[in-house]
Write a protein that holds these residues in place. Structure first.
Motif, PDB file in Angstrom:
ATOM      1  N   VAL A 150       0.861  -1.177   0.000  1.00 31.61           N
ATOM      2  CA  VAL A 150       0.000   0.000   0.000  1.00 31.61           C
ATOM      3  C   VAL A 150       0.900   1.230   0.000  1.00 31.61           C
ATOM      4  O   VAL A 150       1.791   1.359   0.853  1.00 31.61           O
ATOM      5  N   TYR A 151       0.656   2.146  -0.936  1.00 34.79           N
ATOM      6  CA  TYR A 151       1.524   3.315  -1.100  1.00 34.79           C
ATOM      7  C   TYR A 151       0.768   4.615  -0.859  1.00 34.79           C
ATOM      8  O   TYR A 151      -0.443   4.707  -1.075  1.00 34.79           O
ATOM      9  N   PHE A 152       1.509   5.610  -0.409  1.00 31.73           N
ATOM     10  CA  PHE A 152       0.960   6.953  -0.199  1.00 31.73           C
ATOM     11  C   PHE A 152       1.163   7.764  -1.462  1.00 31.73           C
ATOM     12  O   PHE A 152       2.275   7.833  -2.004  1.00 31.73           O
ATOM     13  N   ASP A 153       0.083   8.405  -1.910  1.00 38.88           N
ATOM     14  CA  ASP A 153       0.133   9.219  -3.126  1.00 38.88           C
ATOM     15  C   ASP A 153       0.516  10.650  -2.738  1.00 38.88           C
ATOM     16  O   ASP A 153      -0.320  11.426  -2.282  1.00 38.88           O
ATOM     17  N   THR A 154       1.784  11.001  -2.933  1.00 32.39           N
ATOM     18  CA  THR A 154       2.277  12.316  -2.498  1.00 32.39           C
ATOM     19  C   THR A 154       1.723  13.463  -3.337  1.00 32.39           C
ATOM     20  O   THR A 154       1.758  14.626  -2.911  1.00 32.39           O
ATOM     21  N   SER A 155       1.182  13.167  -4.513  1.00 28.62           N
ATOM     22  CA  SER A 155       0.623  14.236  -5.347  1.00 28.62           C
ATOM     23  C   SER A 155      -0.646  14.825  -4.740  1.00 28.62           C
ATOM     24  O   SER A 155      -1.082  15.910  -5.145  1.00 28.62           O
ATOM     25  N   LYS A 156      -1.217  14.129  -3.758  1.00 30.07           N
ATOM     26  CA  LYS A 156      -2.444  14.627  -3.118  1.00 30.07           C
ATOM     27  C   LYS A 156      -2.148  15.748  -2.125  1.00 30.07           C
ATOM     28  O   LYS A 156      -3.067  16.399  -1.625  1.00 30.07           O
ATOM     29  N   VAL A 177      12.670   6.189  -7.372  1.00 29.93           N
ATOM     30  CA  VAL A 177      11.714   5.249  -7.966  1.00 29.93           C
ATOM     31  C   VAL A 177      12.456   3.963  -8.312  1.00 29.93           C
ATOM     32  O   VAL A 177      13.251   3.928  -9.241  1.00 29.93           O
ATOM     33  N   SER A 178      12.225   2.922  -7.572  1.00 27.43           N
ATOM     34  CA  SER A 178      12.794   1.628  -7.940  1.00 27.43           C
ATOM     35  C   SER A 178      11.740   0.541  -7.862  1.00 27.43           C
ATOM     36  O   SER A 178      12.022  -0.615  -8.068  1.00 27.43           O
ATOM     37  N   VAL A 179      10.499   0.960  -7.552  1.00 24.09           N
ATOM     38  CA  VAL A 179       9.387   0.026  -7.476  1.00 24.09           C
ATOM     39  C   VAL A 179       8.456   0.296  -8.649  1.00 24.09           C
ATOM     40  O   VAL A 179       7.904   1.392  -8.777  1.00 24.09           O
ATOM     41  N   ASP A 180       8.287  -0.692  -9.508  1.00 22.23           N
ATOM     42  CA  ASP A 180       7.373  -0.545 -10.654  1.00 22.23           C
ATOM     43  C   ASP A 180       5.958  -0.325 -10.151  1.00 22.23           C
ATOM     44  O   ASP A 180       5.489  -1.019  -9.244  1.00 22.23           O
ATOM     45  N   GLY A 181       5.294   0.639 -10.733  1.00 24.61           N
ATOM     46  CA  GLY A 181       3.912   0.889 -10.360  1.00 24.61           C
ATOM     47  C   GLY A 181       3.711   2.134  -9.536  1.00 24.61           C
ATOM     48  O   GLY A 181       2.573   2.552  -9.299  1.00 24.61           O
ATOM     49  N   LYS A 182       4.803   2.770  -9.087  1.00 25.09           N
ATOM     50  CA  LYS A 182       4.659   4.032  -8.356  1.00 25.09           C
ATOM     51  C   LYS A 182       4.071   5.093  -9.277  1.00 25.09           C
ATOM     52  O   LYS A 182       4.504   5.251 -10.423  1.00 25.09           O
ATOM     53  N   ARG A 183       3.126   5.840  -8.755  1.00 25.04           N
ATOM     54  CA  ARG A 183       2.522   6.911  -9.554  1.00 25.04           C
ATOM     55  C   ARG A 183       3.425   8.148  -9.636  1.00 25.04           C
ATOM     56  O   ARG A 183       3.429   8.858 -10.631  1.00 25.04           O
ATOM     57  N   ASN A 184       4.149   8.389  -8.552  1.00 25.60           N
ATOM     58  CA  ASN A 184       5.006   9.574  -8.472  1.00 25.60           C
ATOM     59  C   ASN A 184       6.361   9.168  -7.905  1.00 25.60           C
ATOM     60  O   ASN A 184       6.454   8.227  -7.116  1.00 25.60           O
ATOM     61  N   PRO A 185       7.426   9.868  -8.286  1.00 31.62           N
ATOM     62  CA  PRO A 185       8.764   9.507  -7.793  1.00 31.62           C
ATOM     63  C   PRO A 185       8.859   9.473  -6.274  1.00 31.62           C
ATOM     64  O   PRO A 185       9.612   8.675  -5.713  1.00 31.62           O
ATOM     65  N   THR A 186       8.095  10.339  -5.592  1.00 30.55           N
ATOM     66  CA  THR A 186       8.224  10.479  -4.139  1.00 30.55           C
ATOM     67  C   THR A 186       7.238   9.628  -3.351  1.00 30.55           C
ATOM     68  O   THR A 186       7.257   9.651  -2.120  1.00 30.55           O
ATOM     69  N   ASP A 187       6.370   8.875  -4.018  1.00 31.98           N
ATOM     70  CA  ASP A 187       5.430   8.027  -3.285  1.00 31.98           C
ATOM     71  C   ASP A 187       6.192   7.000  -2.452  1.00 31.98           C
ATOM     72  O   ASP A 187       7.293   6.565  -2.824  1.00 31.98           O
ATOM     73  N   PHE A 188       5.603   6.618  -1.332  1.00 30.50           N
ATOM     74  CA  PHE A 188       6.314   5.723  -0.405  1.00 30.50           C
ATOM     75  C   PHE A 188       5.379   4.680   0.175  1.00 30.50           C
ATOM     76  O   PHE A 188       4.153   4.853   0.212  1.00 30.50           O
ATOM     77  N   ALA A 189       5.976   3.595   0.650  1.00 31.76           N
ATOM     78  CA  ALA A 189       5.209   2.460   1.163  1.00 31.76           C
ATOM     79  C   ALA A 189       4.693   2.734   2.574  1.00 31.76           C
ATOM     80  O   ALA A 189       5.446   3.173   3.445  1.00 31.76           O
ATOM     81  N   LEU A 190       3.409   2.457   2.758  1.00 29.25           N
ATOM     82  CA  LEU A 190       2.804   2.479   4.092  1.00 29.25           C
ATOM     83  C   LEU A 190       2.761   1.066   4.670  1.00 29.25           C
ATOM     84  O   LEU A 190       2.978   0.872   5.865  1.00 29.25           O
ATOM     85  N   TRP A 191       2.474   0.111   3.796  1.00 27.22           N
ATOM     86  CA  TRP A 191       2.395  -1.295   4.215  1.00 27.22           C
ATOM     87  C   TRP A 191       2.983  -2.148   3.107  1.00 27.22           C
ATOM     88  O   TRP A 191       2.570  -2.049   1.944  1.00 27.22           O
ATOM     89  N   LYS A 192       3.995  -2.933   3.430  1.00 31.32           N
ATOM     90  CA  LYS A 192       4.652  -3.786   2.444  1.00 31.32           C
ATOM     91  C   LYS A 192       4.117  -5.219   2.566  1.00 31.32           C
ATOM     92  O   LYS A 192       3.938  -5.736   3.679  1.00 31.32           O
ATOM     93  N   PHE A 193       3.863  -5.838   1.426  1.00 31.45           N
ATOM     94  CA  PHE A 193       3.416  -7.226   1.434  1.00 31.45           C
ATOM     95  C   PHE A 193       4.603  -8.159   1.626  1.00 31.45           C
ATOM     96  O   PHE A 193       5.704  -7.914   1.109  1.00 31.45           O
ATOM     97  N   SER A 194       4.363  -9.237   2.363  1.00 30.38           N
ATOM     98  CA  SER A 194       5.402 -10.254   2.507  1.00 30.38           C
ATOM     99  C   SER A 194       5.644 -10.919   1.164  1.00 30.38           C
ATOM    100  O   SER A 194       4.718 -11.046   0.344  1.00 30.38           O
TER     101      SER A 194
END
Length: 456
Positions: A150-156, A177-194
């Motif tokens: 689950v990622y945070f959308d920093t553009s908001k 940005v090293s995770v495919d699927g990020k909407r914005n370069p600065t978006d970050f993970a809130l919850w990572k899946f195992s």
């Protein structure tokens, strides 16, 4: 009292949100390894800050997290959890690693004479972190990347990056940005899946799937649960500014509005012999290394306090030797209190020490004021006043040995005095050597023999 506020890039008069109550949050250690000397720099300063605030009459509530999950090996949500990496390396569980290094950190903190804040482990409040993400999701700030989290959308957030004064539009297309699927370069993970087909030591059920919290999430959840929606002071290292604290502000202020913290205070780093600490260079030292070389951890503390918290410092064994000498001199001055009359012209020195610390934690100026007072008292042929040593202990957390010499030492001093009176210099020198072997030095002056402890 004045503090430099990273948010405004200016020194400001400190004024708490709620009268005499001060809420203070400190970013704690990631307990995946033995802390090195660079890790302790910021905590030494924040201890001084807490002491000054308390001395100033404020009621300080200070919370410090312990990161025992979720801190990945890079700041762009890539790589493995540092706890898991260390667990695999040592053949233990991540829980064992957290327990081991949390205990080491607490013991070393006490050796440094630091006040222990309220410590909260990230793994002790997973439910609060899940609840936090739920609220962000309800407000439309999140999105899910399949198999990632689950990622945070920093553009908001129109003011994302205000602490670091990031030029979001000017960021390189690949930056952070090293995770495919990020909407914005600065978006970050809130919850990572195992990871699929693998079980982590630390993972929990959540509405989005089994996983673990992102590193930034714990600080927001812990600060909110412990201190409320808006706090007075948030502290950390300058390395926290561009990512960790920036993201913490984003997720907290998305829920609770502007001003997560009124004052953001950051400490600069130290280098070793003018270079960045690196295992490959063999210059990553711990407090154990310092003690093994015969130095006091309090001397290391003085080394740190001899630089301003906002300036870059430098560690070398030569500089530590100088700090050890300063500590030894302070101890020798303290030992005089048992032997000669105390100085009474100390109030101005006390005022200078306090004013220095109230002025944006100017510890170098405070140390200089102490040294200058000791020199002045010596010229007046007096022992420094006990109030000065009480202030050193109260505001700097440096407690010098405050007991008289034992009877064994006093007997030897009496014997040496008799030998000197009879001009038996050989006997006098022999007794001096005995005293030295027992950890005591002796000098002769206007007041006769003055003893001092060789080690502080």
């Amino acid at each position: 009292m004045k503090l430099y506020n990273t948010l405004t890039r200016s020194i400001e008069l400190f004024k708490p949100i709620h009268g005499s109550q001060v809420s203070m949050y400190t970013c704690g250690l990631t307990v995946y390894s033995h802390p090195h000397i660079g890790n302790w720099v910021a905590y030494i300063y924040w201890d001084i800050l807490q002491r000054i605030l308390t001395h100033h009459g404020y009621d300080v509530k200070r919370i410090q997290n312990i990161t025992d999950v979720g801190h990945l090996t890079s700041d762009d949500d890539a790589g493995e959890d540092k706890m898991q990496v260390r667990a695999a390396k040592e053949g233990k569980t991540a829980w064992d690693i957290a327990d081991t290094y949390s205990s080491i950190a607490l013991n070393e903190s006490q050796e440094l004479g630091l006040i222990t804040p309220t410590l909260i482990r990230a793994t002790s409040c997973i439910d609060k972190q899940i609840e936090f993400v739920n609220q962000l999701e309800d407000k439309g700030y999140t999105y899910i990347i399949k198999d990632e989290g689950v990622y945070f959308d920093t553009s908001k957030l129109p003011d994302y990056g205000k602490l670091a004064q990031l030029d979001i539009d000017g960021l390189d297309a690949g930056a952070r940005v090293s995770v495919d699927g990020k909407r914005n370069p600065t978006d970050f993970a809130l919850w990572k899946f195992s990871p699929k087909n693998a079980k982590r030591d630390m993972e929990w059920e959540s509405p989005w799937g089994v996983g673990f919290p992102g590193w930034h999430l714990e600080c927001s959840a812990i600060a909110h649960e412990s201190l409320g929606e808006h706090i007075d002071i948030h502290t950390g290292g300058i390395d926290h500014i561009p990512v960790h604290h920036t993201n913490e502000i984003a997720q907290s202020e998305a829920l609770y509005g502007p001003n997560l913290a009124k004052y953001w205070v950051h400490a600069n780093h130290i280098k070793v012999n003018g270079t960045k600490m690196s295992k490959s260079l063999g210059n990553v030292y711990t407090l154990e290394d310092i003690k093994e070389k015969g130095y006091s951890v309090v001397a290391f503390k003085l080394l740190i306090l001899s630089k301003h918290y906002r300036t870059e410092g430098n560690f070398s064994w030569e500089i530590l030797e100088s700090s050890q000498n300063r500590l030894q001199n302070w101890q020798a001055q303290r030992d005089k209190v048992w032997q000669i009359d105390q100085d009474t012209e100390h109030q101005q020195a006390l005022q200078r020490i306090k004013e220095s610390l109230y002025d944006d934690l100017d510890t170098p100026k405070a140390l200089a004021a102490i040294d200058e007072y000791f020199d002045a008292a010596e010229k007046r042929q007096k022992a420094p006043n006990i109030e000065v040593f009480n202030t050193i202990e109260t505001l700097l957390g440096i407690k010098l040995i405050d007991i008289d010499a034992p009877d064994e030492i006093k007997k030897l001093l009496e014997m040496r005095s008799i030998a000197r009176d009879s001009k038996n210099w050989e006997e006098s020198d022999n007794i001096r050597q005995q005293l030295h072997e027992l950890g005591y030095g002796v000098s002769d002056g206007p007041h006769g023999q003055i003893w001092s402890r060789i080690k502080a």
